[in-house]
Every structure is written in C-alpha cells, then in structure tokens.
Motif scaffolding. Structure first.
Motif, PDB file in Angstrom:
ATOM      1  N   LEU A  49      41.689  16.237  45.302  1.00 47.79           N
ATOM      2  CA  LEU A  49      40.810  15.448  44.197  1.00 47.79           C
ATOM      3  C   LEU A  49      39.789  16.467  43.828  1.00 47.79           C
ATOM      4  CD1 LEU A  49      40.306  11.988  45.728  1.00 47.79           C
ATOM      5  CD2 LEU A  49      41.735  12.760  43.919  1.00 47.79           C
ATOM      6  N   GLU A  50      39.869  17.803  44.238  1.00 51.23           N
ATOM      7  CA  GLU A  50      38.880  18.860  43.756  1.00 51.23           C
ATOM      8  C   GLU A  50      38.679  19.165  42.373  1.00 51.23           C
ATOM      9  OE1 GLU A  50      36.883  20.368  46.003  1.00 51.23           O
ATOM     10  OE2 GLU A  50      36.181  22.083  44.782  1.00 51.23           O
ATOM     11  N   ALA A  51      39.681  18.970  41.440  1.00 53.39           N
ATOM     12  CA  ALA A  51      39.709  18.976  40.165  1.00 53.39           C
ATOM     13  C   ALA A  51      38.856  17.978  39.412  1.00 53.39           C
ATOM     14  CB  ALA A  51      40.830  19.449  39.483  1.00 53.39           C
ATOM     15  N   ARG A  52      39.029  16.765  40.114  1.00 55.18           N
ATOM     16  CA  ARG A  52      38.423  15.593  39.668  1.00 55.18           C
ATOM     17  C   ARG A  52      36.930  15.743  39.945  1.00 55.18           C
ATOM     18  NH1 ARG A  52      41.554  11.169  39.269  1.00 55.18           N
ATOM     19  NH2 ARG A  52      39.709  10.251  38.310  1.00 55.18           N
ATOM     20  N   LEU A  53      36.405  16.503  41.241  1.00 54.02           N
ATOM     21  CA  LEU A  53      35.132  16.582  41.711  1.00 54.02           C
ATOM     22  C   LEU A  53      34.382  17.523  40.864  1.00 54.02           C
ATOM     23  CD1 LEU A  53      32.926  16.045  44.002  1.00 54.02           C
ATOM     24  CD2 LEU A  53      34.023  18.058  45.223  1.00 54.02           C
ATOM     25  N   ARG A  54      35.088  18.805  40.572  1.00 56.02           N
ATOM     26  CA  ARG A  54      34.425  19.853  39.980  1.00 56.02           C
ATOM     27  C   ARG A  54      34.745  20.319  38.778  1.00 56.02           C
ATOM     28  NH1 ARG A  54      30.405  22.197  43.820  1.00 56.02           N
ATOM     29  NH2 ARG A  54      31.182  22.432  45.791  1.00 56.02           N
ATOM     30  N   GLY A  55      35.816  19.758  38.241  1.00 51.87           N
ATOM     31  CA  GLY A  55      36.495  20.114  36.853  1.00 51.87           C
ATOM     32  C   GLY A  55      37.322  21.497  37.062  1.00 51.87           C
ATOM     33  N   PRO A  56      38.349  21.776  36.157  1.00 49.04           N
ATOM     34  CA  PRO A  56      39.207  22.890  36.193  1.00 49.04           C
ATOM     35  C   PRO A  56      38.477  23.881  35.834  1.00 49.04           C
ATOM     36  CG  PRO A  56      40.312  21.017  35.008  1.00 49.04           C
ATOM     37  CD  PRO A  56      38.866  20.470  35.393  1.00 49.04           C
ATOM     38  N   ASP A  57      37.402  23.825  34.985  1.00 50.99           N
ATOM     39  CA  ASP A  57      36.834  25.085  34.336  1.00 50.99           C
ATOM     40  C   ASP A  57      35.985  25.755  35.686  1.00 50.99           C
ATOM     41  OD1 ASP A  57      37.649  24.665  32.217  1.00 50.99           O
ATOM     42  OD2 ASP A  57      35.683  24.288  31.268  1.00 50.99           O
ATOM     43  N   TRP A  58      35.387  24.960  36.591  1.00 48.98           N
ATOM     44  CA  TRP A  58      34.665  25.531  37.843  1.00 48.98           C
ATOM     45  C   TRP A  58      35.665  26.052  38.704  1.00 48.98           C
ATOM     46  CZ3 TRP A  58      34.794  25.154  43.206  1.00 48.98           C
ATOM     47  CH2 TRP A  58      33.523  25.393  43.506  1.00 48.98           C
ATOM     48  N   ILE A  59      36.875  25.244  38.882  1.00 51.50           N
ATOM     49  CA  ILE A  59      37.756  25.952  39.850  1.00 51.50           C
ATOM     50  C   ILE A  59      38.368  27.352  39.198  1.00 51.50           C
ATOM     51  CG2 ILE A  59      39.909  25.901  41.019  1.00 51.50           C
ATOM     52  CD1 ILE A  59      39.724  22.752  40.962  1.00 51.50           C
ATOM     53  N   TYR A  60      38.599  27.327  38.139  1.00 45.23           N
ATOM     54  CA  TYR A  60      39.147  28.523  37.298  1.00 45.23           C
ATOM     55  C   TYR A  60      38.012  29.647  37.506  1.00 45.23           C
ATOM     56  CZ  TYR A  60      40.805  31.815  33.878  1.00 45.23           C
ATOM     57  OH  TYR A  60      41.263  32.727  32.843  1.00 45.23           O
ATOM     58  N   THR A  61      36.669  29.277  37.325  1.00 42.28           N
ATOM     59  CA  THR A  61      35.873  30.383  37.537  1.00 42.28           C
ATOM     60  C   THR A  61      35.489  30.625  39.075  1.00 42.28           C
ATOM     61  OG1 THR A  61      34.593  29.135  35.612  1.00 42.28           O
ATOM     62  CG2 THR A  61      33.251  31.010  36.947  1.00 42.28           C
ATOM     63  N   TYR A  62      35.454  29.935  39.530  1.00 41.71           N
ATOM     64  CA  TYR A  62      35.353  30.048  41.324  1.00 41.71           C
ATOM     65  C   TYR A  62      36.175  30.945  41.847  1.00 41.71           C
ATOM     66  CZ  TYR A  62      35.512  28.788  46.076  1.00 41.71           C
ATOM     67  OH  TYR A  62      35.414  28.827  47.734  1.00 41.71           O
ATOM     68  N   MET A  63      37.438  30.801  41.696  1.00 41.47           N
ATOM     69  CA  MET A  63      38.657  31.714  42.095  1.00 41.47           C
ATOM     70  C   MET A  63      38.433  33.255  41.718  1.00 41.47           C
ATOM     71  SD  MET A  63      40.090  29.938  44.528  1.00 41.47           S
ATOM     72  CE  MET A  63      41.288  31.239  45.012  1.00 41.47           C
ATOM     73  N   ARG A  64      37.840  33.257  40.403  1.00 36.96           N
ATOM     74  CA  ARG A  64      37.807  34.653  40.054  1.00 36.96           C
ATOM     75  C   ARG A  64      36.323  35.260  40.069  1.00 36.96           C
ATOM     76  NH1 ARG A  64      37.653  33.029  35.382  1.00 36.96           N
ATOM     77  NH2 ARG A  64      38.007  34.767  34.087  1.00 36.96           N
ATOM     78  N   SER A  65      35.653  34.819  40.857  1.00 39.70           N
ATOM     79  CA  SER A  65      34.157  34.999  41.187  1.00 39.70           C
ATOM     80  C   SER A  65      33.812  35.425  42.449  1.00 39.70           C
ATOM     81  CB  SER A  65      33.305  34.092  40.445  1.00 39.70           C
ATOM     82  OG  SER A  65      33.557  33.770  39.169  1.00 39.70           O
ATOM     83  N   PHE A  66      34.637  35.829  43.287  1.00 39.49           N
ATOM     84  CA  PHE A  66      34.260  36.300  44.552  1.00 39.49           C
ATOM     85  C   PHE A  66      33.669  37.877  44.310  1.00 39.49           C
ATOM     86  CE2 PHE A  66      36.974  32.862  46.048  1.00 39.49           C
ATOM     87  CZ  PHE A  66      36.232  32.445  46.981  1.00 39.49           C
ATOM     88  N   TYR A  67      32.750  38.217  44.981  1.00 42.56           N
ATOM     89  CA  TYR A  67      32.206  39.507  44.904  1.00 42.56           C
ATOM     90  C   TYR A  67      31.724  39.970  46.323  1.00 42.56           C
ATOM     91  CZ  TYR A  67      27.490  37.638  44.763  1.00 42.56           C
ATOM     92  OH  TYR A  67      26.537  36.987  45.237  1.00 42.56           O
ATOM     93  N   LYS A  68      31.981  41.394  46.485  1.00 33.56           N
ATOM     94  CA  LYS A  68      31.515  42.146  47.800  1.00 33.56           C
ATOM     95  C   LYS A  68      29.957  41.611  47.894  1.00 33.56           C
ATOM     96  CE  LYS A  68      31.917  46.356  49.733  1.00 33.56           C
ATOM     97  NZ  LYS A  68      32.190  47.922  49.568  1.00 33.56           N
ATOM     98  N   ASP A  69      29.860  41.364  49.331  1.00 34.54           N
ATOM     99  CA  ASP A  69      28.721  41.154  49.762  1.00 34.54           C
ATOM    100  C   ASP A  69      28.619  41.151  51.315  1.00 34.54           C
ATOM    101  OD1 ASP A  69      26.032  40.166  50.724  1.00 34.54           O
ATOM    102  OD2 ASP A  69      26.175  38.293  49.559  1.00 34.54           O
ATOM    103  N   GLU A  70      28.162  42.431  51.807  1.00 31.46           N
ATOM    104  CA  GLU A  70      28.311  42.698  53.326  1.00 31.46           C
ATOM    105  C   GLU A  70      27.425  41.826  54.275  1.00 31.46           C
ATOM    106  OE1 GLU A  70      30.313  44.396  54.310  1.00 31.46           O
ATOM    107  OE2 GLU A  70      31.060  45.836  52.631  1.00 31.46           O
ATOM    108  N   SER A  71      26.514  41.182  53.623  1.00 25.34           N
ATOM    109  CA  SER A  71      25.644  40.185  54.516  1.00 25.34           C
ATOM    110  C   SER A  71      26.243  38.883  54.835  1.00 25.34           C
ATOM    111  CB  SER A  71      24.244  39.979  53.815  1.00 25.34           C
ATOM    112  OG  SER A  71      24.549  38.944  52.635  1.00 25.34           O
ATOM    113  N   ARG A  72      27.539  38.549  54.405  1.00 23.79           N
ATOM    114  CA  ARG A  72      28.057  37.570  54.717  1.00 23.79           C
ATOM    115  C   ARG A  72      29.119  37.570  55.405  1.00 23.79           C
ATOM    116  NH1 ARG A  72      26.088  33.427  54.219  1.00 23.79           N
ATOM    117  NH2 ARG A  72      28.097  32.327  53.873  1.00 23.79           N
ATOM    118  N   PRO A  73      29.668  36.692  56.475  1.00 22.74           N
ATOM    119  CA  PRO A  73      30.454  36.889  57.438  1.00 22.74           C
ATOM    120  C   PRO A  73      31.776  37.525  57.031  1.00 22.74           C
ATOM    121  CG  PRO A  73      29.551  34.495  57.596  1.00 22.74           C
ATOM    122  CD  PRO A  73      28.881  35.269  56.336  1.00 22.74           C
ATOM    123  N   TYR A  74      32.142  36.853  55.866  1.00 23.84           N
ATOM    124  CA  TYR A  74      33.564  37.554  55.253  1.00 23.84           C
ATOM    125  C   TYR A  74      33.545  38.675  54.478  1.00 23.84           C
ATOM    126  CZ  TYR A  74      35.620  33.821  58.411  1.00 23.84           C
ATOM    127  OH  TYR A  74      35.979  33.121  59.508  1.00 23.84           O
ATOM    128  N   GLY A  75      32.243  39.174  54.290  1.00 25.92           N
ATOM    129  CA  GLY A  75      32.123  40.542  53.090  1.00 25.92           C
ATOM    130  C   GLY A  75      32.021  39.948  51.891  1.00 25.92           C
TER     131      GLY A  75
END
Ligand code: HEC
Length: 253
Positions: free
Chosen positions: A112-138
């Motif tokens: 139900l993720e697309a009902r919760l956040r909306g397709p635009d959110w998922i589409y943007t989220y999946m393309r918006s990861f960026y490098k950040d060494e301070s996070r556990p997975y970088g």
C-alpha cells in the motif's frame, strides 16, 4: 439556488487542494495500469531488487499475472525465486525483528506504499539517494532524510553527490530545461556513472513505480470499467424513472 451553488463549490473545493507538504519538490509522473509491459518490467525489478527486504503481502503473484497479461507458468518460472507457488501472496522470509536490528527500522510492506505516499513520492525517492559518509550505508535521501535503506540500485544509477542548499533542491527539482531537455537541478551531480544512462534509469524507476501503484489498487481498472456501466445504466434509467414519476403525478396536478 444560491445556497445550492455554494454547496456545489464547497463539495469540489477539496479536489483542487494539492498535497503541499514541506521538503523537496516531487517529480511528477502519470501512472498507467493499462500499460502491461511497464507493469511486467516493474514486477521484474521488484522481485529482483526489493523482495529481499520488502514484502507485498496483500498482493498475490497470480493476480498480477492475470491483470498484466502474463501466463502463470512463466511467472512461476521467472519471477518467483523461492519455493512459493504462483497462487500465494508476495511475502518474504526476512523477520521484521532481525531487519529492525540491521537497518534501524524494518523495511515496511510495500503493498500500500503508493496509496500512502503517492507515486510521485516513490518515483522521486528512488532517484534521490546521494552519497553521505556519515550514514551507516553511506547514503542519504533527499525526500527521506536519514533513511535506513541502502541504495540498492546504485550499480544501475551510479553515485550522486548532493551539493544543493535546501532552497535549491526545492526550487530546481523536476524542472527540465526546455532547450536541452536536461534536468536543471545541477547541484545534484553524478560522480560515478552507473550501468544505465539517466534516461534508462528513470524508465526503470517509472516501471517500478507503476507496478507499486498498480498493487496499491489492483481492482482500479475493474472499478473504472464497472463505474462506466453503472453511469450509463443510471442515465438510461433516468428516463424511465422520470416517465414513471410523470405518470404517478398526472392525476394529482
Ligand atoms: C537491503 C534491504 C532493502 C532492500 C533490498 C530494499 N529496501 Fe526499501 N527499505 C529498506 C529499509 C530498512 C527501509 C526503512 C527505512 C527507514 O524507515 O528508515 C526501506 C524503506 C523503503 C521505502 C519507504 C517506506 C516508507 O517509510 O514509506 C520505500 C518506498 C522503499 N523502501 C522502496 C524500495 C524499493 C522499490 C526497493 C527495490 C528497488 C527496495 N526498497 C529495496 C530496506 C530495503
């Protein structure tokens, strides 16, 4: 009459309100459940890259097969990797308690993720990861700050670096330069190329989002089809009902 008009305006007003939340602006896409090829590709990406951690337990493999025009035996052979059967729900074996320990938060079920956040959110989220060494997975994410999920598609997309100020992100996201067709969001730069070009990667994410939007409402196409028949029926029925009403009231007037 005036009251009636006011009532109508009040009734449609909420439709015009857009989801104006804080945070980065979302890139807009039109999902299309009738695009079966896209749903099929989206499911392929989902079972390959997401089902290690996320389930979609309110959806059965078979239902997607039926709605997206895939023969059951092909789905069983190519899209189910465990010992599940095509009639079963799209569950996974990772326990939420373990996952919570590993990632900070357990990966939620995505039915139900697309009902919760909306397709635009998922589409943007999946393309918006960026490098950040301070996070556990970088990696960090523009629309989901300090997310616990690693960037599982990094080898396809490449590595992005975010030099944007919050204002820049808000302003520039999703704006396309009409001359070059390129994104004007130049503060987000790719430092390591992935296996796919940005256009190809966007297409993969579009298909994936289209699939997630479809499983959020697998019956949507049925509802729309039946809804059309119901409206046609009501339209025709109106004339009979009206004729009957006239017949009943004829002697009274
Ligand atoms: C290695 C495990 C893992 C994989 C593989 C994975 N995710 Fe995640 N995902 C997570 C975790 C953990 C979270 C929860 C993050 C949090 O709450 O901080 C998450 C969160 C999310 C969310 C946001 C959920 C919310 O809170 O609204 C979405 C959407 C999502 N994942 C989509 C995907 C998609 C699509 C794929 C496949 C391309 C995928 N994930 C693959 C671990 C994973």
């Amino acid at each position: 009459m005036k009251k009636f008009l006011v009532a109508i305006v009040m009734a449609v007003l909420p439709l015009t309100a857009s989801a104006a939340g804080g945070g980065a602006q979302l890139d807009h896409i039109e999902v299309d459940p009738t695009n079966h090829a896209s749903i099929q590709r989206g499911m392929q990406t989902f079972v390959n890259y997401c089902m290690g951690c996320h389930s979609a337990k309110y959806q059965r493999f078979e239902r997607t097969a039926m709605d997206a025009g895939m023969p059951n035996d092909l789905v069983q052979e190519h899209l189910i990797f465990g010992d599940q059967k095509v009639g079963e729900q799209m569950t996974i074996s990772m326990s939420p308690a373990d996952a919570g320990n590993w990632f900070g938060n357990p990966p939620p079920d995505l039915s139900l993720e697309a009902r919760l956040r909306g397709p635009d959110w998922i589409y943007t989220y999946m393309r918006s990861f960026y490098k950040d060494e301070s996070r556990p997975y970088g990696v960090n994410n523009v629309v989901f700050k300090d997310v616990g999920m690693p960037n599982v598609l990094e080898h396809l997309q490449g590595v992005q670096v975010n030099n944007c100020t919050p204002e820049e992100l808000h302003e520039a996201r999703g704006k396309i330069d009409p001359l070059t067709g390129q994104s004007m969001n130049s503060c987000m730069t790719t430092v390591k190329k992935g296996e796919l070009s940005p256009e190809e990667f966007d297409k993969v994410i579009y298909d994936l989002t289209n699939f997630l939007a479809y499983i959020g409402e697998p019956y949507k196409q049925d509802s729309q089809r039946i809804g059309t028949y119901v409206l046609i029926f009501l339209f025709i029925f109106f004339f009979f009902a009206f004729a009957l009403k006239k017949e009943y009231w004829r002697d009274i007037h």
